[in-house]
Design a protein around this motif. Structure first.
Motif, PDB file in Angstrom:
ATOM      1  N   PHE A  96     -21.077 -41.714  58.574  1.00  0.00           N
ATOM      2  CA  PHE A  96     -22.201 -42.740  58.433  1.00  0.00           C
ATOM      3  C   PHE A  96     -21.634 -43.981  59.095  1.00  0.00           C
ATOM      4  N   SER A  97     -22.877 -44.667  59.577  1.00  0.00           N
ATOM      5  CA  SER A  97     -22.688 -46.291  60.174  1.00  0.00           C
ATOM      6  C   SER A  97     -23.534 -47.101  59.370  1.00  0.00           C
ATOM      7  N   LEU A  98     -22.834 -48.316  58.739  1.00  0.00           N
ATOM      8  CA  LEU A  98     -23.767 -49.260  58.115  1.00  0.00           C
ATOM      9  C   LEU A  98     -23.452 -50.714  58.658  1.00  0.00           C
ATOM     10  N   GLN A  99     -24.728 -51.323  58.499  1.00  0.00           N
ATOM     11  CA  GLN A  99     -24.545 -52.749  59.146  1.00  0.00           C
ATOM     12  C   GLN A  99     -24.927 -53.634  57.952  1.00  0.00           C
ATOM     13  N   LEU A 100     -24.144 -54.673  57.855  1.00  0.00           N
ATOM     14  CA  LEU A 100     -24.498 -55.727  56.728  1.00  0.00           C
ATOM     15  C   LEU A 100     -25.163 -57.168  57.495  1.00  0.00           C
ATOM     16  N   LEU A 101     -26.410 -57.334  57.070  1.00  0.00           N
ATOM     17  CA  LEU A 101     -26.878 -58.464  57.389  1.00  0.00           C
ATOM     18  C   LEU A 101     -27.539 -59.441  56.252  1.00  0.00           C
ATOM     19  N   ARG A 102     -27.863 -60.402  56.596  1.00  0.00           N
ATOM     20  CA  ARG A 102     -28.414 -61.393  55.707  1.00  0.00           C
ATOM     21  C   ARG A 102     -29.767 -62.221  56.024  1.00  0.00           C
ATOM     22  N   ALA A 103     -30.493 -62.161  55.047  1.00  0.00           N
ATOM     23  CA  ALA A 103     -31.911 -62.653  55.318  1.00  0.00           C
ATOM     24  C   ALA A 103     -32.224 -63.309  54.183  1.00  0.00           C
ATOM     25  N   GLY A 104     -32.384 -64.799  54.498  1.00  0.00           N
ATOM     26  CA  GLY A 104     -32.549 -65.665  53.244  1.00  0.00           C
ATOM     27  C   GLY A 104     -31.200 -65.539  52.130  1.00  0.00           C
ATOM     28  N   ASN A 105     -31.623 -65.481  50.801  1.00  0.00           N
ATOM     29  CA  ASN A 105     -30.639 -65.352  49.914  1.00  0.00           C
ATOM     30  C   ASN A 105     -30.396 -63.841  49.430  1.00  0.00           C
ATOM     31  N   CYS A 106     -30.720 -62.869  50.568  1.00  0.00           N
ATOM     32  CA  CYS A 106     -30.598 -61.473  50.033  1.00  0.00           C
ATOM     33  C   CYS A 106     -29.571 -60.989  51.228  1.00  0.00           C
ATOM     34  N   LEU A 107     -28.864 -59.935  50.860  1.00  0.00           N
ATOM     35  CA  LEU A 107     -27.848 -59.191  51.838  1.00  0.00           C
ATOM     36  C   LEU A 107     -28.503 -57.806  51.990  1.00  0.00           C
ATOM     37  N   LEU A 108     -28.482 -57.435  53.146  1.00  0.00           N
ATOM     38  CA  LEU A 108     -29.112 -56.184  53.487  1.00  0.00           C
ATOM     39  C   LEU A 108     -27.760 -55.171  53.921  1.00  0.00           C
ATOM     40  N   LEU A 109     -27.737 -53.986  53.375  1.00  0.00           N
ATOM     41  CA  LEU A 109     -26.812 -52.938  53.643  1.00  0.00           C
ATOM     42  C   LEU A 109     -27.627 -52.100  54.377  1.00  0.00           C
ATOM     43  N   VAL A 110     -27.484 -51.781  55.606  1.00  0.00           N
ATOM     44  CA  VAL A 110     -28.667 -50.863  56.211  1.00  0.00           C
ATOM     45  C   VAL A 110     -27.982 -49.688  57.213  1.00  0.00           C
ATOM     46  N   GLU A 111     -28.443 -48.628  56.907  1.00  0.00           N
ATOM     47  CA  GLU A 111     -27.862 -47.391  57.544  1.00  0.00           C
ATOM     48  C   GLU A 111     -28.401 -47.613  59.025  1.00  0.00           C
ATOM     49  N   LEU A 112     -27.481 -47.445  60.073  1.00  0.00           N
ATOM     50  CA  LEU A 112     -28.059 -47.606  61.293  1.00  0.00           C
ATOM     51  C   LEU A 112     -28.395 -46.130  61.923  1.00  0.00           C
ATOM     52  N   PRO A 113     -29.470 -45.789  62.169  1.00  0.00           N
ATOM     53  CA  PRO A 113     -30.076 -44.284  62.428  1.00  0.00           C
ATOM     54  C   PRO A 113     -29.307 -43.939  63.763  1.00  0.00           C
ATOM     55  N   THR A 114     -28.807 -44.644  64.960  1.00  0.00           N
ATOM     56  CA  THR A 114     -28.241 -44.056  65.799  1.00  0.00           C
ATOM     57  C   THR A 114     -26.737 -44.212  65.603  1.00  0.00           C
ATOM     58  N   GLY A 115     -26.318 -44.948  64.755  1.00  0.00           N
ATOM     59  CA  GLY A 115     -24.951 -45.208  64.751  1.00  0.00           C
ATOM     60  C   GLY A 115     -24.290 -46.286  65.252  1.00  0.00           C
ATOM     61  N   GLU A 116     -25.115 -46.819  66.264  1.00  0.00           N
ATOM     62  CA  GLU A 116     -25.112 -48.093  66.993  1.00  0.00           C
ATOM     63  C   GLU A 116     -25.493 -49.405  66.689  1.00  0.00           C
ATOM     64  N   PRO A 117     -25.289 -50.567  66.704  1.00  0.00           N
ATOM     65  CA  PRO A 117     -25.766 -51.999  66.358  1.00  0.00           C
ATOM     66  C   PRO A 117     -27.636 -51.991  66.865  1.00  0.00           C
ATOM     67  N   PHE A 118     -27.977 -52.681  66.064  1.00  0.00           N
ATOM     68  CA  PHE A 118     -29.507 -52.645  66.441  1.00  0.00           C
ATOM     69  C   PHE A 118     -29.918 -53.543  67.576  1.00  0.00           C
ATOM     70  N   GLN A 119     -30.879 -53.194  68.366  1.00  0.00           N
ATOM     71  CA  GLN A 119     -31.174 -53.775  69.589  1.00  0.00           C
ATOM     72  C   GLN A 119     -32.714 -54.195  69.180  1.00  0.00           C
ATOM     73  N   SER A 120     -33.050 -55.564  70.127  1.00  0.00           N
ATOM     74  CA  SER A 120     -34.086 -56.121  69.470  1.00  0.00           C
ATOM     75  C   SER A 120     -35.537 -55.163  69.539  1.00  0.00           C
ATOM     76  N   ARG A 121     -35.540 -54.225  70.303  1.00  0.00           N
ATOM     77  CA  ARG A 121     -36.777 -53.311  70.706  1.00  0.00           C
ATOM     78  C   ARG A 121     -36.667 -51.938  70.030  1.00  0.00           C
ATOM     79  N   ASP A 122     -35.415 -51.853  69.172  1.00  0.00           N
ATOM     80  CA  ASP A 122     -35.352 -50.664  68.598  1.00  0.00           C
ATOM     81  C   ASP A 122     -36.413 -50.554  67.495  1.00  0.00           C
ATOM     82  N   PRO A 123     -37.217 -49.121  67.616  1.00  0.00           N
ATOM     83  CA  PRO A 123     -38.209 -49.143  66.382  1.00  0.00           C
ATOM     84  C   PRO A 123     -37.609 -49.278  64.855  1.00  0.00           C
TER      85      PRO A 123
END
Length: 253
Positions: A98-125
């Motif tokens: 698996f590939s997971l990316q950790l992000l922060r939005a406001g006062n929440c942390l987001l541990l998100v599975e990367l569907p393609t295994g690569e970091p998010f791009q601005s235009r990724d669905p």
């Protein structure tokens, strides 16, 4: 002596003369015509045959206190003769991927599975869908990326344990360290099955539910972004769950 007739071999002096019928020779009867007494035709029974056959009495073993039955005792040498089976070795589970990316939005942390295994791009669905979720939750829709993605297995670590337990310890440790660094975390979003499994110690049945993870605190389990795109009917249940969980980060702002 039971002697009916006795004839002297020589003439006895002063003895009375013998009767003529006693001196006449006895008639000869052929052997084939001689009747055989019934007693002689019966099979002769020897003394051994005449004895009644003695039946062999089975030997009854009386169990004594503290002693095992004879059958069980006799079966022990056979059991001991059999070679002991070698204990089966537990098969090692293959390492999860698996590939997971950790992000922060406001006062929440987001541990998100990367569907393609690569970091998010601005235009990724998938990334566009994530931004929609954040706006609906009342959080900033441009999350901050925290570090590099967590990719498993860690092939660069050589022969270290790569199994599910090691993956869970690593992911929880990684998120815990970043949580201490960021501080002021109201809730952790676990988006995707790998995030729910290795950070929240749960499975797909926990989707859209709140979790209390030891060492990490309050968490919210969500289906993966790719799963939400493939099955849009899941979004209705997700919006309803979001209304219930939203109070965690709304009240702390």
């Amino acid at each position: 002596m039971q002697v009916a007739t006795w004839l002297p071999r020589v003439a006895l002096p002063f003895a009375a003369p013998s009767r003529p019928e006693l001196l006449a020779p006895a008639p000869q009867v052929p052997l084939e015509d001689t009747p055989v007494p019934a007693a002689e035709t019966a099979p002769q029974t020897t003394v051994a045959d005449a004895r009644p056959a003695t039946s062999v009495r089975p030997r009854i073993e009386i169990p004594r206190p503290g002693s095992a039955p004879r059958a069980a005792v006799e079966a022990e040498p056979e059991a001991a003769a059999e070679p002991e089976a070698a204990p089966a070795k537990a098969e090692a589970l293959p390492p999860p991927r698996f590939s997971l990316q950790l992000l922060r939005a406001g006062n929440c942390l987001l541990l998100v599975e990367l569907p393609t295994g690569e970091p998010f791009q601005s235009r990724d669905p998938a990334y566009l869908l994530l931004k929609d979720l954040l706006r609906a939750a009342g959080l900033p829709d441009s999350p901050q990326i925290l570090g590099e993605p967590v990719r498993w297995p860690l092939l660069a670590r050589g022969n270290m344990d790569q199994g599910p337990d090691a993956a869970r310890d690593f992911v929880q440790g990684f998120v815990g360290v970043r949580q201490e660094e960021q501080g002021d975390c109201a809730c952790i979003w676990l988006i995707g099955l790998p995030a729910v499994r290795f950070a929240g110690e749960a499975d797909a049945t926990a989707f859209n539910r709140e979790l209390q993870v030891e060492g990490l605190g309050a968490a919210w389990a969500l289906p993966g972004l790719e799963l939400l795109m493939d099955e849009p009917e899941r979004k209705g249940e997700l919006w309803q769950a979001m209304r219930r969980v939203m109070r965690r980060w709304k009240t702390t702002e």
